[in-house]
Design a protein around this motif. Structure first.
Motif, PDB file in Angstrom:
ATOM      1  N   SER A 122       0.828  -1.208   0.000  1.00 14.34           N
ATOM      2  CA  SER A 122       0.000   0.000   0.000  1.00 14.34           C
ATOM      3  C   SER A 122       0.858   1.253   0.000  1.00 14.34           C
ATOM      4  O   SER A 122       2.079   1.192   0.181  1.00 14.34           O
ATOM      5  CB  SER A 122      -0.922  -0.003   1.219  1.00 14.34           C
ATOM      6  OG  SER A 122      -0.157   0.029   2.411  1.00 14.34           O
ATOM      7  N   GLY A 123       0.194   2.376  -0.178  1.00 20.67           N
ATOM      8  CA  GLY A 123       0.822   3.681  -0.063  1.00 20.67           C
ATOM      9  C   GLY A 123       2.021   3.848  -0.979  1.00 20.67           C
ATOM     10  O   GLY A 123       1.983   3.498  -2.157  1.00 20.67           O
ATOM     11  N   ASP A 124       3.098   4.379  -0.416  1.00 23.92           N
ATOM     12  CA  ASP A 124       4.301   4.646  -1.203  1.00 23.92           C
ATOM     13  C   ASP A 124       4.916   3.367  -1.766  1.00 23.92           C
ATOM     14  O   ASP A 124       5.482   3.380  -2.857  1.00 23.92           O
ATOM     15  CB  ASP A 124       5.333   5.399  -0.357  1.00 23.92           C
ATOM     16  CG  ASP A 124       4.908   6.830  -0.052  1.00 23.92           C
ATOM     17  OD1 ASP A 124       4.068   7.381  -0.803  1.00 23.92           O
ATOM     18  OD2 ASP A 124       5.411   7.394   0.941  1.00 23.92           O
ATOM     19  N   ASP A 125       4.793   2.250  -1.033  1.00 26.84           N
ATOM     20  CA  ASP A 125       5.328   0.980  -1.533  1.00 26.84           C
ATOM     21  C   ASP A 125       4.580   0.543  -2.794  1.00 26.84           C
ATOM     22  O   ASP A 125       5.175   0.024  -3.743  1.00 26.84           O
ATOM     23  CB  ASP A 125       5.227  -0.117  -0.473  1.00 26.84           C
ATOM     24  CG  ASP A 125       6.170   0.109   0.694  1.00 26.84           C
ATOM     25  OD1 ASP A 125       7.200   0.804   0.512  1.00 26.84           O
ATOM     26  OD2 ASP A 125       5.881  -0.406   1.787  1.00 26.84           O
ATOM     27  N   PHE A 126       3.261   0.745  -2.810  1.00 27.78           N
ATOM     28  CA  PHE A 126       2.464   0.400  -3.991  1.00 27.78           C
ATOM     29  C   PHE A 126       2.861   1.291  -5.164  1.00 27.78           C
ATOM     30  O   PHE A 126       3.071   0.810  -6.283  1.00 27.78           O
ATOM     31  CB  PHE A 126       0.972   0.539  -3.673  1.00 27.78           C
ATOM     32  CG  PHE A 126       0.075   0.246  -4.852  1.00 27.78           C
ATOM     33  CD1 PHE A 126       0.061  -1.008  -5.431  1.00 27.78           C
ATOM     34  CD2 PHE A 126      -0.760   1.226  -5.351  1.00 27.78           C
ATOM     35  CE1 PHE A 126      -0.772  -1.281  -6.514  1.00 27.78           C
ATOM     36  CE2 PHE A 126      -1.591   0.966  -6.428  1.00 27.78           C
ATOM     37  CZ  PHE A 126      -1.607  -0.293  -7.011  1.00 27.78           C
ATOM     38  N   LYS A 127       2.992   2.591  -4.919  1.00 22.43           N
ATOM     39  CA  LYS A 127       3.391   3.516  -5.986  1.00 22.43           C
ATOM     40  C   LYS A 127       4.755   3.126  -6.546  1.00 22.43           C
ATOM     41  O   LYS A 127       4.950   3.095  -7.763  1.00 22.43           O
ATOM     42  CB  LYS A 127       3.417   4.955  -5.493  1.00 22.43           C
ATOM     43  CG  LYS A 127       3.796   5.940  -6.590  1.00 22.43           C
ATOM     44  CD  LYS A 127       3.886   7.358  -6.073  1.00 22.43           C
ATOM     45  CE  LYS A 127       4.206   8.371  -7.150  1.00 22.43           C
ATOM     46  NZ  LYS A 127       5.166   7.982  -8.169  1.00 22.43           N
ATOM     47  N   LYS A 128       5.687   2.785  -5.663  1.00 24.91           N
ATOM     48  CA  LYS A 128       7.021   2.381  -6.111  1.00 24.91           C
ATOM     49  C   LYS A 128       6.949   1.118  -6.979  1.00 24.91           C
ATOM     50  O   LYS A 128       7.611   1.021  -8.011  1.00 24.91           O
ATOM     51  CB  LYS A 128       7.934   2.145  -4.906  1.00 24.91           C
ATOM     52  CG  LYS A 128       9.343   1.763  -5.283  1.00 24.91           C
ATOM     53  CD  LYS A 128      10.211   1.563  -4.050  1.00 24.91           C
ATOM     54  CE  LYS A 128      11.606   1.100  -4.454  1.00 24.91           C
ATOM     55  NZ  LYS A 128      12.446   0.790  -3.312  1.00 24.91           N
ATOM     56  N   ALA A 129       6.140   0.151  -6.569  1.00 29.40           N
ATOM     57  CA  ALA A 129       5.995  -1.091  -7.337  1.00 29.40           C
ATOM     58  C   ALA A 129       5.403  -0.819  -8.723  1.00 29.40           C
ATOM     59  O   ALA A 129       5.872  -1.371  -9.718  1.00 29.40           O
ATOM     60  CB  ALA A 129       5.126  -2.087  -6.576  1.00 29.40           C
ATOM     61  N   VAL A 130       4.394   0.034  -8.790  1.00 30.05           N
ATOM     62  CA  VAL A 130       3.781   0.380 -10.076  1.00 30.05           C
ATOM     63  C   VAL A 130       4.796   1.107 -10.960  1.00 30.05           C
ATOM     64  O   VAL A 130       4.938   0.793 -12.147  1.00 30.05           O
ATOM     65  CB  VAL A 130       2.507   1.231  -9.880  1.00 30.05           C
ATOM     66  CG1 VAL A 130       1.995   1.773 -11.203  1.00 30.05           C
ATOM     67  CG2 VAL A 130       1.427   0.416  -9.172  1.00 30.05           C
ATOM     68  N   ASP A 131       5.515   2.069 -10.393  1.00 30.37           N
ATOM     69  CA  ASP A 131       6.520   2.816 -11.165  1.00 30.37           C
ATOM     70  C   ASP A 131       7.623   1.893 -11.678  1.00 30.37           C
ATOM     71  O   ASP A 131       8.057   2.004 -12.826  1.00 30.37           O
ATOM     72  CB  ASP A 131       7.132   3.934 -10.315  1.00 30.37           C
ATOM     73  CG  ASP A 131       6.160   5.076 -10.039  1.00 30.37           C
ATOM     74  OD1 ASP A 131       5.115   5.164 -10.714  1.00 30.37           O
ATOM     75  OD2 ASP A 131       6.444   5.879  -9.117  1.00 30.37           O
ATOM     76  N   THR A 132       8.078   0.974 -10.835  1.00 25.72           N
ATOM     77  CA  THR A 132       9.139   0.036 -11.231  1.00 25.72           C
ATOM     78  C   THR A 132       8.663  -0.868 -12.365  1.00 25.72           C
ATOM     79  O   THR A 132       9.383  -1.091 -13.344  1.00 25.72           O
ATOM     80  CB  THR A 132       9.581  -0.816 -10.019  1.00 25.72           C
ATOM     81  OG1 THR A 132      10.095   0.056  -9.017  1.00 25.72           O
ATOM     82  CG2 THR A 132      10.627  -1.840 -10.408  1.00 25.72           C
ATOM     83  N   GLU A 133       7.436  -1.364 -12.252  1.00 25.34           N
ATOM     84  CA  GLU A 133       6.899  -2.216 -13.317  1.00 25.34           C
ATOM     85  C   GLU A 133       6.768  -1.435 -14.615  1.00 25.34           C
ATOM     86  O   GLU A 133       7.134  -1.913 -15.683  1.00 25.34           O
ATOM     87  CB  GLU A 133       5.551  -2.798 -12.906  1.00 25.34           C
ATOM     88  CG  GLU A 133       4.982  -3.737 -13.957  1.00 25.34           C
ATOM     89  CD  GLU A 133       3.747  -4.461 -13.483  1.00 25.34           C
ATOM     90  OE1 GLU A 133       2.759  -4.471 -14.239  1.00 25.34           O
ATOM     91  OE2 GLU A 133       3.764  -5.016 -12.369  1.00 25.34           O
ATOM     92  N   TYR A 134       6.247  -0.234 -14.526  1.00 23.75           N
ATOM     93  CA  TYR A 134       6.098   0.610 -15.715  1.00 23.75           C
ATOM     94  C   TYR A 134       7.448   0.814 -16.404  1.00 23.75           C
ATOM     95  O   TYR A 134       7.576   0.625 -17.611  1.00 23.75           O
ATOM     96  CB  TYR A 134       5.481   1.958 -15.324  1.00 23.75           C
ATOM     97  CG  TYR A 134       5.417   2.934 -16.466  1.00 23.75           C
ATOM     98  CD1 TYR A 134       4.359   2.903 -17.356  1.00 23.75           C
ATOM     99  CD2 TYR A 134       6.416   3.888 -16.652  1.00 23.75           C
ATOM    100  CE1 TYR A 134       4.297   3.793 -18.421  1.00 23.75           C
ATOM    101  CE2 TYR A 134       6.367   4.780 -17.707  1.00 23.75           C
ATOM    102  CZ  TYR A 134       5.305   4.730 -18.586  1.00 23.75           C
ATOM    103  OH  TYR A 134       5.257   5.603 -19.643  1.00 23.75           O
ATOM    104  N   GLU A 135       8.449   1.175 -15.629  1.00 27.21           N
ATOM    105  CA  GLU A 135       9.781   1.428 -16.195  1.00 27.21           C
ATOM    106  C   GLU A 135      10.380   0.176 -16.833  1.00 27.21           C
ATOM    107  O   GLU A 135      11.105   0.270 -17.818  1.00 27.21           O
ATOM    108  CB  GLU A 135      10.730   1.985 -15.130  1.00 27.21           C
ATOM    109  CG  GLU A 135      10.390   3.398 -14.702  1.00 27.21           C
ATOM    110  CD  GLU A 135      10.391   4.410 -15.846  1.00 27.21           C
ATOM    111  OE1 GLU A 135      11.257   4.313 -16.746  1.00 27.21           O
ATOM    112  OE2 GLU A 135       9.505   5.288 -15.855  1.00 27.21           O
ATOM    113  N   SER A 136      10.067  -1.000 -16.292  1.00 24.12           N
ATOM    114  CA  SER A 136      10.606  -2.232 -16.872  1.00 24.12           C
ATOM    115  C   SER A 136      10.004  -2.527 -18.233  1.00 24.12           C
ATOM    116  O   SER A 136      10.627  -3.208 -19.050  1.00 24.12           O
ATOM    117  CB  SER A 136      10.384  -3.414 -15.923  1.00 24.12           C
ATOM    118  OG  SER A 136       9.031  -3.814 -15.913  1.00 24.12           O
TER     119      SER A 136
END
Length: 149
Positions: A122-136
């Motif tokens: 959740s929260g910032d961890d979720f945003k980080k996971a989404v951003d990392t997946e997008y960048e990959s």
């Protein structure tokens, strides 16, 4: 290969069984009954580690990485809210979803029933996971010509 898009997992399995496509990427619950009947077989999991479901039909299925493909793709679901939500509302929603995610009922009536894995973030961890997946995926989308110019 040629990628073919379908509107549902049911359509995917129908086309695999009918021979219109040779292979498919499907959720375990979408392929489960056909796997039990011996109509399809799982070639590998798109997960970072082997998945252990309580059913022999899922025994000894390798990850893609085990098979030499260094990639994992997850189908995740998220809950979003409008920009500017009050922190106390965000915190309340996160707490409520976390309680559901941690519950025995969630595990037995959803995760186990539909062969799903729990991965609550959740929260910032979720945003980080989404951003990392997008960048990959950006380099892949560029190579395939799927990005706006």
């Amino acid at each position: 290969y040629t990628y073919v898009s379908f509107e549902s997992g049911g359509q995917v399995m129908t086309n695999v069984l009918g021979g219109q496509v040779d292979a498919a990427l499907a959720n375990p619950s979408e392929a489960y009954e056909q796997m039990r009947a011996g109509k399809v077989r799982a070639l590998g999991y798109s997960a970072p580690e082997r998945v252990q479901f309580n059913d022999p039909v899922f025994k000894d299925i390798p990850t893609w990485k085990d098979a030499g493909v260094n990639l994992s793709i997850a189908q995740w679901r998220g809950v979003m809210g409008p920009t500017g939500m009050k922190k106390e509302h965000v915190d309340w929603l996160i707490s409520a979803f976390k309680k559901v995610s941690d519950s025995k009922e969630w595990k037995e009536q959803y995760l186990d029933k539909f062969q799903q894995m729990n991965a609550f973030i959740s929260g910032d961890d979720f945003k980080k996971a989404v951003d990392t997946e997008y960048e990959s995926f950006v380099p892949v989308f560029k190579e395939l010509g799927l990005t706006k110019k």
